[in-house]
Design a protein around this motif. Sequence first.
Motif, PDB file in Angstrom:
ATOM      1  N   ALA A   1       0.649  -1.138   0.038  1.00  0.00           N
ATOM      2  CA  ALA A   1       0.013   0.061   0.175  1.00  0.00           C
ATOM      3  C   ALA A   1       0.900   1.380   0.073  1.00  0.00           C
ATOM      4  O   ALA A   1       0.585   2.140  -0.622  1.00  0.00           O
ATOM      5  N   THR A   2       1.810   1.259   0.799  1.00  0.00           N
ATOM      6  CA  THR A   2       2.974   2.314   0.676  1.00  0.00           C
ATOM      7  C   THR A   2       3.400   2.593  -0.507  1.00  0.00           C
ATOM      8  O   THR A   2       3.333   3.866  -1.051  1.00  0.00           O
ATOM      9  N   GLY A   3       3.999   1.666  -1.131  1.00  0.00           N
ATOM     10  CA  GLY A   3       4.469   1.750  -2.643  1.00  0.00           C
ATOM     11  C   GLY A   3       3.534   2.474  -3.584  1.00  0.00           C
ATOM     12  O   GLY A   3       3.788   3.243  -4.334  1.00  0.00           O
ATOM     13  N   PHE A   4       2.370   1.969  -3.305  1.00  0.00           N
ATOM     14  CA  PHE A   4       1.230   2.512  -4.444  1.00  0.00           C
ATOM     15  C   PHE A   4       0.957   3.974  -4.034  1.00  0.00           C
ATOM     16  O   PHE A   4       0.722   4.878  -4.829  1.00  0.00           O
ATOM     17  N   LYS A   5       0.544   4.209  -2.706  1.00  0.00           N
ATOM     18  CA  LYS A   5      -0.013   5.430  -2.383  1.00  0.00           C
ATOM     19  C   LYS A   5       0.805   6.697  -2.327  1.00  0.00           C
ATOM     20  O   LYS A   5       0.659   7.592  -2.633  1.00  0.00           O
ATOM     21  N   ARG A   6       2.358   6.201  -2.434  1.00  0.00           N
ATOM     22  CA  ARG A   6       3.124   7.347  -2.341  1.00  0.00           C
ATOM     23  C   ARG A   6       3.427   7.777  -3.867  1.00  0.00           C
ATOM     24  O   ARG A   6       3.778   8.949  -4.012  1.00  0.00           O
ATOM     25  N   ILE A   7       2.879   6.923  -4.738  1.00  0.00           N
ATOM     26  CA  ILE A   7       2.734   7.447  -6.299  1.00  0.00           C
ATOM     27  C   ILE A   7       1.497   7.893  -6.768  1.00  0.00           C
ATOM     28  O   ILE A   7       1.434   8.906  -7.392  1.00  0.00           O
ATOM     29  N   ARG A   8       0.456   7.569  -5.808  1.00  0.00           N
ATOM     30  CA  ARG A   8      -0.972   8.156  -6.334  1.00  0.00           C
ATOM     31  C   ARG A   8      -1.497   8.341  -5.319  1.00  0.00           C
ATOM     32  O   ARG A   8      -2.546   7.917  -4.554  1.00  0.00           O
ATOM     33  N   PRO A   9      -0.795   9.858  -4.749  1.00  0.00           N
ATOM     34  CA  PRO A   9      -1.638  10.210  -3.306  1.00  0.00           C
ATOM     35  C   PRO A   9      -3.317  10.597  -3.519  1.00  0.00           C
ATOM     36  O   PRO A   9      -3.939  10.775  -2.670  1.00  0.00           O
ATOM     37  N   ASP A  10      -3.680  10.708  -4.833  1.00  0.00           N
ATOM     38  CA  ASP A  10      -4.878  11.214  -5.112  1.00  0.00           C
ATOM     39  C   ASP A  10      -5.908   9.723  -4.989  1.00  0.00           C
ATOM     40  O   ASP A  10      -6.979  10.280  -5.189  1.00  0.00           O
ATOM     41  N   ARG A  11      -5.376   8.897  -4.988  1.00  0.00           N
ATOM     42  CA  ARG A  11      -6.124   7.643  -4.899  1.00  0.00           C
ATOM     43  C   ARG A  11      -6.135   7.269  -3.564  1.00  0.00           C
ATOM     44  O   ARG A  11      -5.506   7.337  -2.943  1.00  0.00           O
ATOM     45  N   LEU A  12      -7.365   6.489  -3.354  1.00  0.00           N
ATOM     46  CA  LEU A  12      -7.638   5.662  -1.954  1.00  0.00           C
ATOM     47  C   LEU A  12      -6.867   4.181  -2.127  1.00  0.00           C
ATOM     48  O   LEU A  12      -7.102   3.432  -3.159  1.00  0.00           O
ATOM     49  N   ILE A  13      -6.558   3.679  -0.997  1.00  0.00           N
ATOM     50  CA  ILE A  13      -6.076   2.506  -1.045  1.00  0.00           C
ATOM     51  C   ILE A  13      -6.445   1.963   0.404  1.00  0.00           C
ATOM     52  O   ILE A  13      -6.353   2.729   1.378  1.00  0.00           O
ATOM     53  N   PHE A  14      -6.814   0.635   0.474  1.00  0.00           N
ATOM     54  CA  PHE A  14      -6.889   0.213   1.908  1.00  0.00           C
ATOM     55  C   PHE A  14      -6.398  -1.262   2.035  1.00  0.00           C
ATOM     56  O   PHE A  14      -6.418  -2.005   0.758  1.00  0.00           O
ATOM     57  N   THR A  15      -6.000  -1.466   2.930  1.00  0.00           N
ATOM     58  CA  THR A  15      -5.591  -3.026   3.232  1.00  0.00           C
ATOM     59  C   THR A  15      -6.707  -3.745   4.106  1.00  0.00           C
ATOM     60  O   THR A  15      -7.399  -3.107   4.843  1.00  0.00           O
ATOM     61  N   TYR A  16      -6.676  -5.151   4.049  1.00  0.00           N
ATOM     62  CA  TYR A  16      -7.539  -5.620   4.757  1.00  0.00           C
ATOM     63  C   TYR A  16      -6.604  -7.044   5.204  1.00  0.00           C
ATOM     64  O   TYR A  16      -6.286  -8.015   4.483  1.00  0.00           O
ATOM     65  N   GLN A  17      -6.536  -7.037   6.512  1.00  0.00           N
ATOM     66  CA  GLN A  17      -5.518  -8.227   6.983  1.00  0.00           C
ATOM     67  C   GLN A  17      -6.084  -8.807   8.193  1.00  0.00           C
ATOM     68  O   GLN A  17      -6.715  -8.203   9.116  1.00  0.00           O
ATOM     69  N   GLY A  18      -5.836 -10.082   8.292  1.00  0.00           N
ATOM     70  CA  GLY A  18      -5.993 -10.883   9.410  1.00  0.00           C
ATOM     71  C   GLY A  18      -4.962 -10.741  10.419  1.00  0.00           C
ATOM     72  O   GLY A  18      -3.984 -10.246  10.309  1.00  0.00           O
ATOM     73  N   ASP A  19      -5.193 -11.628  11.561  1.00  0.00           N
ATOM     74  CA  ASP A  19      -4.274 -11.386  12.721  1.00  0.00           C
ATOM     75  C   ASP A  19      -2.994 -12.080  12.583  1.00  0.00           C
ATOM     76  O   ASP A  19      -1.975 -11.516  13.031  1.00  0.00           O
ATOM     77  N   GLY A  20      -2.883 -13.177  11.802  1.00  0.00           N
ATOM     78  CA  GLY A  20      -1.933 -13.768  11.615  1.00  0.00           C
ATOM     79  C   GLY A  20      -0.993 -12.916  10.475  1.00  0.00           C
ATOM     80  O   GLY A  20       0.372 -12.622  10.581  1.00  0.00           O
ATOM     81  N   ASP A  21      -1.617 -12.327   9.383  1.00  0.00           N
ATOM     82  CA  ASP A  21      -1.142 -11.343   8.590  1.00  0.00           C
ATOM     83  C   ASP A  21      -0.554 -10.211   9.198  1.00  0.00           C
ATOM     84  O   ASP A  21       0.694  -9.984   8.750  1.00  0.00           O
ATOM     85  N   LEU A  22      -1.516  -9.554   9.859  1.00  0.00           N
ATOM     86  CA  LEU A  22      -0.970  -8.352  10.196  1.00  0.00           C
ATOM     87  C   LEU A  22       0.059  -8.310  11.394  1.00  0.00           C
ATOM     88  O   LEU A  22       0.897  -7.584  11.874  1.00  0.00           O
ATOM     89  N   ALA A  23      -0.217  -9.250  12.394  1.00  0.00           N
ATOM     90  CA  ALA A  23       0.346  -9.094  13.551  1.00  0.00           C
ATOM     91  C   ALA A  23       1.431 -10.247  14.062  1.00  0.00           C
ATOM     92  O   ALA A  23       2.015 -10.071  15.034  1.00  0.00           O
ATOM     93  N   SER A  24       1.536 -11.298  13.008  1.00  0.00           N
ATOM     94  CA  SER A  24       2.383 -12.225  13.220  1.00  0.00           C
ATOM     95  C   SER A  24       3.653 -11.773  12.250  1.00  0.00           C
ATOM     96  O   SER A  24       4.582 -10.967  12.511  1.00  0.00           O
ATOM     97  N   ILE A  25       3.493 -12.255  10.728  1.00  0.00           N
ATOM     98  CA  ILE A  25       4.582 -12.189   9.829  1.00  0.00           C
ATOM     99  C   ILE A  25       4.558 -10.676   9.643  1.00  0.00           C
ATOM    100  O   ILE A  25       5.842 -10.342   9.001  1.00  0.00           O
ATOM    101  N   GLY A  26       3.548 -10.020   9.699  1.00  0.00           N
ATOM    102  CA  GLY A  26       3.711  -8.733   9.141  1.00  0.00           C
ATOM    103  C   GLY A  26       3.788  -7.583  10.125  1.00  0.00           C
ATOM    104  O   GLY A  26       3.558  -6.227   9.887  1.00  0.00           O
TER     105      GLY A  26
END
Lengths: 361, 361, 165, 165, 248, 248, 71, 71
Positions: free
Chosen positions: F79-104
Amino acid sequence: MGKTLMKGTEAIAEAAIQAGCRYFYGYPITPQNEIPEYMSKRLFEVGGVYVQAESEVAASNMILGGGTTGERVMTSSSSPGISLMSEAISYIAGQEVPVVVVNVVRAGPGLGGILPSQSDYNQATCGIGHGDFNMIVLAPGSLQEAVDMMQKSFDLAQKYRIPVMLLCDGVIGQIMEAVEIPPGHGKNLSEPEKWACGYMKERGGKRTIIRSLFLDPEELEAHNRKLEAKWHEIEKNETSCEKYLTDDAEVVISAFGTVGRIARTAVDDLRAEGYRVGLIRPLVISPFPYDDFESLIPGCRHILDVEMNWGQMLKDVNRGVRYRLPVSFYGRSGGMCPGVSEIKEECRRIFAKLSGEGGDQ
Amino acid sequence: MGKTLMKGTEAIAEAAIQAGCRYFYGYPITPQNEIPEYMSKRLFEVGGVYVQAESEVAASNMILGGGTTGERVMTSSSSPGISLMSEAISYIAGQEVPVVVVNVVRAGPGLGGILPSQSDYNQATCGIGHGDFNMIVLAPGSLQEAVDMMQKSFDLAQKYRIPVMLLCDGVIGQIMEAVEIPPGHGKNLSEPEKWACGYMKERGGKRTIIRSLFLDPEELEAHNRKLEAKWHEIEKNETSCEKYLTDDAEVVISAFGTVGRIARTAVDDLRAEGYRVGLIRPLVISPFPYDDFESLIPGCRHILDVEMNWGQMLKDVNRGVRYRLPVSFYGRSGGMCPGVSEIKEECRRIFAKLSGEGGDQ
Amino acid sequence: MVLGQLVAYGAMKEGKFVTWLPSYGPEMRGGTANCGVTVSSRPIGSPFVASADVVVALNQPSLDKYEASVKTGGFLIYNSDMAKYTPTRDDIRVIPVNASQIAGNIGNEKAVNVILLGVVIAISDLISDDTAREIIKQKLGSRKPEFLESNMKAYEEGRKIGLSV
Amino acid sequence: MVLGQLVAYGAMKEGKFVTWLPSYGPEMRGGTANCGVTVSSRPIGSPFVASADVVVALNQPSLDKYEASVKTGGFLIYNSDMAKYTPTRDDIRVIPVNASQIAGNIGNEKAVNVILLGVVIAISDLISDDTAREIIKQKLGSRKPEFLESNMKAYEEGRKIGLSV
Amino acid sequence: MAEKIVYQRPKSWIEGVHTHYCPGCTHGIIHRMICETLDELDIRDITTGIAPVGCAALMYGYIDTDFIEAPHGRAPAVATGFKRIRPDRLIFTYQGDGDLASIGMGEIVHAANRSENITVIFVNNAIYGMTGGQMAPTTLLGQKTTTTPDGRDPQRAGYPIRVSELLASLASPCYIERVSAAKPAHLHGLKKAIRKAFRNQMENKGFSLVEVLSTCPTNWGMRPTVACDWLVNNMIPYYPLGVFKDFE
Amino acid sequence: MAEKIVYQRPKSWIEGVHTHYCPGCTHGIIHRMICETLDELDIRDITTGIAPVGCAALMYGYIDTDFIEAPHGRAPAVATGFKRIRPDRLIFTYQGDGDLASIGMGEIVHAANRSENITVIFVNNAIYGMTGGQMAPTTLLGQKTTTTPDGRDPQRAGYPIRVSELLASLASPCYIERVSAAKPAHLHGLKKAIRKAFRNQMENKGFSLVEVLSTCPTNWGMRPTVACDWLVNNMIPYYPLGVFKDFE
Amino acid sequence: MPKGRVEILEQYCKSCSMCVEACPKKVLEISDRINKKGYRPVEAARPEDCIGCGMCAMRCPDAVIRVFREE
Amino acid sequence: MPKGRVEILEQYCKSCSMCVEACPKKVLEISDRINKKGYRPVEAARPEDCIGCGMCAMRCPDAVIRVFREE
Ligand SMILES: Cc1ncc(C[n+]2csc(CCOP(=O)(O)OP(=O)(O)O)c2C)c(N)n1
Ligand SMILES: Cc1ncc(C[n+]2csc(CCOP(=O)(O)OP(=O)(O)O)c2C)c(N)n1
Ligand code: SF4
Ligand code: SF4
Ligand code: SF4
Ligand code: SF4
């Protein structure tokens, strides 16, 4: 812009900017720190974005995200950092996102050393990540080539929607020499790439999904066949190889990157001594110029492969000459680089042996 | 313990325990989740330790740390997770730590699918990480082989202080069949390994440094030469290959892993039809049994390489037969597996062509 | 899946070669999770089942997907309480079993599997009746002894249906 | 390092081929950080300097390490305020320069480099005196104009020593 | 009158070597304190250190215990792997702010959260030393580094991360304290904290982390003593010293 | 009397598909809320979603925006990679607890700390759904999973991580709230939080994260409505609902 | 005031002045000599003032200083 | 009490009962039919009690329910 004396890393960074790259995501690692440092300053000036990622894992995923916009994005790192990009590079290949990765190779394995090496050849050309995919790998032999290839990398990445790696040994990164950086030819995105993300509105509500997940194996197989067909196309069009005095050569040295330029001096010196020696130097190492090697078969009597590693290109050389020429290897590793005199010595030994076998030199 | 019907992943886990492994660090990923699940239960019973790592990056570094004790440690994962272990595996090789990594391969690249595949062949045998190193890779073709190789993996890891990978396609992981798990033969550490960490006291104050960093290039080169010599030793001693009915075969199928067993049925069927066909199946794919392939050269007229990927073993097969036999490829990818009838069909086509060319079938 | 494993255990008990291979997807319920069992008197090459002697479908998606893989002359058995079948092939034998209903009657809703096992054993020679009974005792009895009786009953019901075909 | 770069810039200015290659270590200070400069009238193959016409050592570790790489007949120049040298070779010409002291006298402690540049230019034909002066003006003058005068003075002092050898 | 030795090189400090650290770099002070602690607790020969990737990568050249080299940021995972097998031995990691708080964020959060029974010495010098002065997660706002040539801008690079506070917000870790290596007055506290972090491990109390505010004279571009003043005037206000967690 | 539509499928919900989620899984409710928000704010065609690795890996099959697939845990970096290039577009992530809080963990901490102008929907169901019920960092003490067969033991696996609290201890992020998808009474708050997290991005306020307590009936081994009760009785006491950060 | 004495392991000193600043009695100063590594080591310029407090040694990053005190 | 009505997109229903629990008026019940996916879809067992509050639809994970209210 005429020739200027520049340090390798900085020349590479400026070349990327001239090629239209405005987005850099990276993490420091010796010996390529001047690339992010240069970018952090220059990109701000030209209205681009520099992000210092928290890790190479993050950096490689940032170029994944950035690349989906259709813009020219890059990261750079050195060996251990590149290993951390493995997973993302496999995704990038599978998702067909155009990105450029610079690897200023240092000696491994592990933490290894920070001196120049070519020991990431295998990783770059063969097995960097899981799954059926390949990336394009360019290997410059001088700073000028590095600069030119930097620009070419972006063109290839976008032409084929594929990750492209510029594989520089540490010498290319650290050397200062005179280079000319052709002024910007980066494409200007006047209208959005047809496949890119973030343009649903412009496309009247038609959306884009950039993915590599295909749970249905037949779908995934079809996707992989598409990637395979693309790779065959690349194999057909994009190999590149320099042959120097190979026409009448009895012994041909094969070498890539910095070793190529060193070997060239050895060839010149040996020619002056009367030895019929030549040089074959792949500029693109993936896809590998097998055909150029095969074309050596009738005339040449021996190939001496010289590398700054323990012989990683050897199997491709052998494959190129189809095991029909004797191939020997001379290499230094761990940050050591084969010198001109070592190479000459090795060649003289080979000639001595050949003439013992009844050659005509 | 006689034969029992077990699921592949569980049999592999139990085999590791019987081989003396008491320490497992891992992160869930389909299709090998039953390994950590089994371990989390069984290791507690046998007084071992199961740690659910926060990621594969962490898991691979935990086995690095764990392996320095001299004990038998392992992790397991599947393709994308293995990519995340690249950096640590390069360190482990450079630092000469004995560890075992199980890869239950799924189809890639990227997220790909979760069905069986052999598309991590390149990564496992060639370029998984940066630097000059190799690891030993075993590729079982049945559950019984997987179990036996699991035990062998630990022996090899400790004999050579090198990372060993057990490369199972998803079929091996998911299948249930009858296996016998030989009771424990894991070595008992009555006295500390001479090289291991944490025994300074026992060694009277002599310490151990487990490292891969050598800033002096000559030192690093010497270290790399040591690793190289060890690898040559392994190449000499540890290749392993099965040849089935190859003596009089005109066409030999080359295949590894599950495809090997499928091809075997095809061979049996074709023999029944009167075709002179055989099978060559590397059991250890790194180091690759080049010599066994070379020995096919006088008799055999054609090699058909069959894989569950886009042809990754092909270059090793060609290298083995030194480009002196025609080699063709049949493969399925993305989670598809070549079936017995497809292989037979392909063979019949080849025989038809050969007899057109004037063979004696 | 359990059904397949029971057959596999039984076949092993009878000294045959057997492989059981699941095909798994992300759909944890209601999807087409299934398994292929191969029983043979010689070592088994491919554990993949491309065409099967017997296909058992527990729900509609599985029925739709695997109907085609029944060999000519083979059996298609399905839970008619969970799936409807409009014949498209006349070269196979189709056995609808109102398994959910029977299971409900027996008072063990989870016995659907065992009912269908009864059918399979009755119509095929994969494993013997005796072996099947023993495997049920061994594998299901040990885990949940309280259900053993109803499971045996379910098996009988299934067997009856199978034998009556 | 700066010394090497100045030579490189000069050589390029004179239309020669030149490469400058640092050897870097983790030791940010006091170590043997050094660089090799190759100047040639034809394209340069190896940028590594195995044996050198001129070696300049700023401190003891560098002196110890690189003494051996001076070609027979070549020059070994060192800062005698930072390193001591006990001759071990008689096939090279050794020039001790009390550069720190001179720099102190001039009032620009950082001019040690430029003093040694003066020596190098005087004894070798890498680049001409004029080019060297211009490069100093260009490269050092632009960054720190306030030091330009003392840098030029340092160059002169070094040149004097070099010419007097 | 007899002469008493007030201070001498700790036994665990390897004789005859010259550290590669820049003059006045406080890495040396922290190393010395670790050596003194190993001596005082008499645990040198049952201790293994994990060397980070950072300026301290070569620390095994100076501290005389067993050592394992860890990939950049992964020391807590390496330590976990080891300690779970050898609970009777001691293990410590020594990590810079790039190593621990940037690339190694995942590993440190999770090792802390599992309350691995290890000792972490976290050297926060607000910059990447070894690689030549790039921004670290702990670089102060406005601080110039080679990748923040105009000073760190929170809009582009966020705010400096207070690692001790972040980890102390977890339920599991046992002991977290921030100390400083800058001034003579800080050194007693530094030593005490390190000793306690090792003692906790000997008593199986779980995860202990000592964050040491440290200088990097070279990349900050200051003389060593000036760097110490800068630390006091700039770092301590943002990174207050103190105990953030203590389960005693 | 005219009939008014009180509720109908949101336009952003792709017609004609049957989600692969298990019956009663609250992933579906959260998806629906995202769709409604996209419709209400009329941002569907300028929004890109980042699909995680987890049960929601196939979410692009249901929500009709552009989508990028991210490797497991790396959605914030993508999301960072994308948003820094397209600040005028919206971006969201959707992450589970394994995804966000363990490996991520590394990626989410740093994206939050850089206050990337993105919206993160964090689905905390206290377990690994997709892979079949292994322990997640958020698994409760004593909770049985396939890798904690005797229930999570803090000695071996640490305490459950309270992600919202952890991230709220950083200086940079703009908005962090924990809501629930379990009970009808929670749903208004859930919707409001998601809307706010998108609005913040439209107003360039920086990093917004909504932690949604969610159920996994299948791997918890409960009927859907029972799972909702379990969530209320067991998760909410440990993971209190509320706003942890709000820069408004 | 107790009487102290410092011993400097000159070859390890990097001339960083940390001890000079640390000494409450201003005993230490950077010398004019150059050691093997090219640094000017510290010396006890006013040894008679030393009280053997050990502050210098405690602050030295290179463990250069040994401190004695008369009892 | 306002008068409401629900429309069920039966083929998408997974029979999870979340809506049944959500309805304050106990309008909904799981039916005996089986839909294409093998689930027994929910139905309005007591349609006359529906007040059109929308609670069922708000809670349905599969967006199965459309709700109307007379004005
Ligand atoms: C994977 C990887 N990425 C990057 C590097 C390069 N690197 C070496 S040390 C370092 C950071 C050093 O900073 P810090 O951890 O703060 O320690 P310090 O040097 O300041 O003590 C980096 C980025 C590396 N060796 N490996
Ligand atoms: C690198 C990598 N590691 C592991 C996996 C396997 N994997 C897929 S989803 C998942 C976790 C799912 O749990 P969570 O993120 O909580 O989401 P949920 O499925 O519960 O919604 C894992 C470990 C993977 N695909 N890639
Ligand atoms: S670079 Fe900085 S941290 Fe590293 S040794 Fe030098 S002063 Fe210390
Ligand atoms: S011991 Fe104390 S008084 Fe003596 S020199 Fe050191 S700091 Fe100064
Ligand atoms: S709209 Fe309200 S009253 Fe009507 S069925 Fe739905 S929840 Fe019940
Ligand atoms: S909540 Fe939706 S899916 Fe569940 S029973 Fe009701 S209508 Fe069906």
